[in-house]
Design a protein around this motif. Structure first.
Motif, PDB file in Angstrom:
ATOM      1  N   THR A  23       0.830  -1.209   0.000  1.00 13.30           N
ATOM      2  CA  THR A  23       0.000   0.000   0.000  1.00 13.30           C
ATOM      3  C   THR A  23       0.865   1.261   0.000  1.00 13.30           C
ATOM      4  O   THR A  23       0.457   2.303  -0.525  1.00 13.30           O
ATOM      5  CB  THR A  23      -0.931  -0.020   1.229  1.00 13.30           C
ATOM      6  N   TYR A  26      -8.026   0.616  -4.139  1.00  3.30           N
ATOM      7  CA  TYR A  26      -6.752   1.009  -4.728  1.00  3.30           C
ATOM      8  C   TYR A  26      -5.963  -0.242  -5.090  1.00  3.30           C
ATOM      9  O   TYR A  26      -6.312  -1.353  -4.678  1.00  3.30           O
ATOM     10  CB  TYR A  26      -5.957   1.882  -3.750  1.00  3.30           C
ATOM     11  N   ALA A  55      -2.230  -1.969  -4.830  1.00  2.00           N
ATOM     12  CA  ALA A  55      -0.950  -1.899  -4.109  1.00  2.00           C
ATOM     13  C   ALA A  55       0.201  -2.096  -5.093  1.00  2.00           C
ATOM     14  O   ALA A  55       0.037  -2.686  -6.165  1.00  2.00           O
ATOM     15  CB  ALA A  55      -0.904  -2.970  -3.024  1.00  2.00           C
ATOM     16  N   LEU A 105       4.583  -6.001  -5.473  1.00  2.00           N
ATOM     17  CA  LEU A 105       3.491  -6.925  -5.141  1.00  2.00           C
ATOM     18  C   LEU A 105       2.534  -6.345  -4.111  1.00  2.00           C
ATOM     19  O   LEU A 105       2.927  -5.542  -3.263  1.00  2.00           O
ATOM     20  CB  LEU A 105       4.068  -8.191  -4.509  1.00  2.00           C
ATOM     21  N   SER A 130       1.165  -7.635  -0.859  1.00  2.00           N
ATOM     22  CA  SER A 130       1.859  -8.671  -0.082  1.00  2.00           C
ATOM     23  C   SER A 130       0.997  -9.890   0.214  1.00  2.00           C
ATOM     24  O   SER A 130       1.521 -10.907   0.668  1.00  2.00           O
ATOM     25  CB  SER A 130       2.458  -8.092   1.205  1.00  2.00           C
ATOM     26  N   GLY A 167       4.239  -4.505   1.723  1.00  2.00           N
ATOM     27  CA  GLY A 167       2.822  -4.471   2.086  1.00  2.00           C
ATOM     28  C   GLY A 167       2.637  -4.909   3.526  1.00  2.00           C
ATOM     29  O   GLY A 167       3.406  -5.733   4.041  1.00  2.00           O
ATOM     30  N   THR A 168       1.627  -4.348   4.182  1.00  2.00           N
ATOM     31  CA  THR A 168       1.493  -4.629   5.616  1.00  2.00           C
ATOM     32  C   THR A 168       0.846  -5.982   5.903  1.00  2.00           C
ATOM     33  O   THR A 168       0.983  -6.505   7.011  1.00  2.00           O
ATOM     34  CB  THR A 168       0.665  -3.529   6.320  1.00  2.00           C
ATOM     35  N   ASP A 169       0.135  -6.557   4.917  1.00  2.00           N
ATOM     36  CA  ASP A 169      -0.634  -7.767   5.228  1.00  2.00           C
ATOM     37  C   ASP A 169       0.237  -8.945   5.652  1.00  2.00           C
ATOM     38  O   ASP A 169      -0.154  -9.721   6.536  1.00  2.00           O
ATOM     39  CB  ASP A 169      -1.517  -8.159   4.034  1.00  2.00           C
ATOM     40  N   ALA A 222       2.664   0.995   4.768  1.00  2.00           N
ATOM     41  CA  ALA A 222       1.693   2.064   5.008  1.00  2.00           C
ATOM     42  C   ALA A 222       0.291   1.474   5.021  1.00  2.00           C
ATOM     43  O   ALA A 222       0.037   0.444   4.392  1.00  2.00           O
ATOM     44  CB  ALA A 222       1.793   3.138   3.923  1.00  2.00           C
TER      45      ALA A 222
END
Ligand code: SIN
Length: 311
Positions: A10, A24, A26, A55, A57, A89-91, A115
């Motif tokens: 993100t 959105y 990523a 990617l 995530s 990515g935070t996931d 983010a």
């Protein structure tokens, strides 16, 4: 010099006008644009930036972890490098952070950040997170802590950090401050080119045992059980788990609840030939098991390695 490695997420996201509903995509914006948007770059030292993946995530794979590891090792080996910052990515950020934590020797700081809001959001959090990560990677006190994570003005150690909330700037948390973190590098000597399949099977009321057969039949060499409470194994699962053990499948008893699942406390782990996750949440116990199996460990040596990682 800080070496910045971008993998998407993100933090590099932009609105998707075709999808609407505020959605959105990523991993769209290139790393050069993210560096240009960083506030007060004069307050941070010089950096190099490299785009290694782009990617969302949720789509990150173990092969991608190995690619990130290789890029991080290359960066750390450069004499000009004082520390590495990885945009992610935070996931699944905590999974990559934990994988790197176990695979990198204690050396220069490695800091992951991401983010919760895309880069084109009017109050995007990515630029401040990037600056905070660069500043942390520059600090001498960040050495010897293993892999660190920075989000929303707070730093965390890779072992204990989790994404605890699905939205909000304060999505990440840890029960301990980053200063308490210690480098691990338990598998730093492992030269893996691929990782074995290990599946996570959730426990819940009525969870069917045939999911175990499906995993084993699809080639899983290990299973992490994300069970209820103190790692309580459903009685209906016992025949399938015993069959999996006879096939040589490694089984780790963990919990979907926070806390420590200790050996032989709530099940006959010794008798069944199971391991326990300690206080590792199932996604992190899975990574420890994957690395243990990739290192060719089994029996007591695998048990010792998992205990060392899981505490
Ligand atoms: C991702 O994990 O790549 C998307 C979600 C995020 O970064 O917050």
């Amino acid at each position: 010099m800080i070496h910045l490695l971008a993998t998407g997420g993100t933090i590099a996201g932009e609105a998707d006008p075709e999808a609407g509903h505020g959605r959105y995509r990523a991993g769209v914006r290139p790393v050069e644009a993210l560096v240009a948007a960083m506030p007060g770059p004069a307050n941070a030292g010089p950096l190099t930036a490299r785009q290694i993946l782009a990617l969302d995530s949720k789509d990150m794979t173990p092969a991608d972890w190995l690619a990130i590891l290789a890029a991080t090792r290359t960066a750390v080996a450069d004499p000009s490098c004082d520390g590495v910052v990885i945009l992610h990515g935070t996931d699944t950020l905590e999974e990559t952070a934990w994988f790197l934590h176990l695979m990198l020797p204690a050396s220069k700081p490695v800091v992951l950040t991401g983010a919760m809001r895309p880069a084109d959001h009017p109050t995007a959090d990515g630029p401040a997170n990037l600056l905070a990560a660069v500043r942390l990677a520059e600090r001498p006190e960040a050495r010897g802590k293993g892999v660190l994570v920075v989000m929303n003005g707070t730093a965390f150690g890779a072992r204990r950090v989790v994404k605890a909330r699905c939205s909000g700037l304060d999505a990440f948390e840890s029960p301990e401050p980053w200063q308490a973190a210690r480098a691990d590098g338990h598998f730093a000597g492992l030269a893996a080119t691929e990782l074995p399949r290990v599946d996570i099977l959730p426990g819940y009321a009525g969870a069917p045992a045939d999911l175990i057969d499906a995993s084993v039949g699809s080639g899983a060499r290990g299973l992490v059980l994300a069970l209820c409470g103190n790692g309580s194994v459903p009685t209906a699962w016992l025949p399938a788990l015993r069959a999996a053990r006879r096939h040589g499948v490694a089984i780790v008893r963990g919990s979907r609840a926070a806390g420590r699942v200790a050996p032989d406390t709530n099940a006959d782990d010794s008798g069944e030939g199971w391991f326990t996750a300690g206080d590792l949440p199932p996604p992190k116990a899975r990574i420890a098991l994957m690395l243990g199996l990739a290192a060719g460990l089994s029996g007591d040596s695998l048990r010792s390695a998992l205990l060392a990682c899981g505490g």
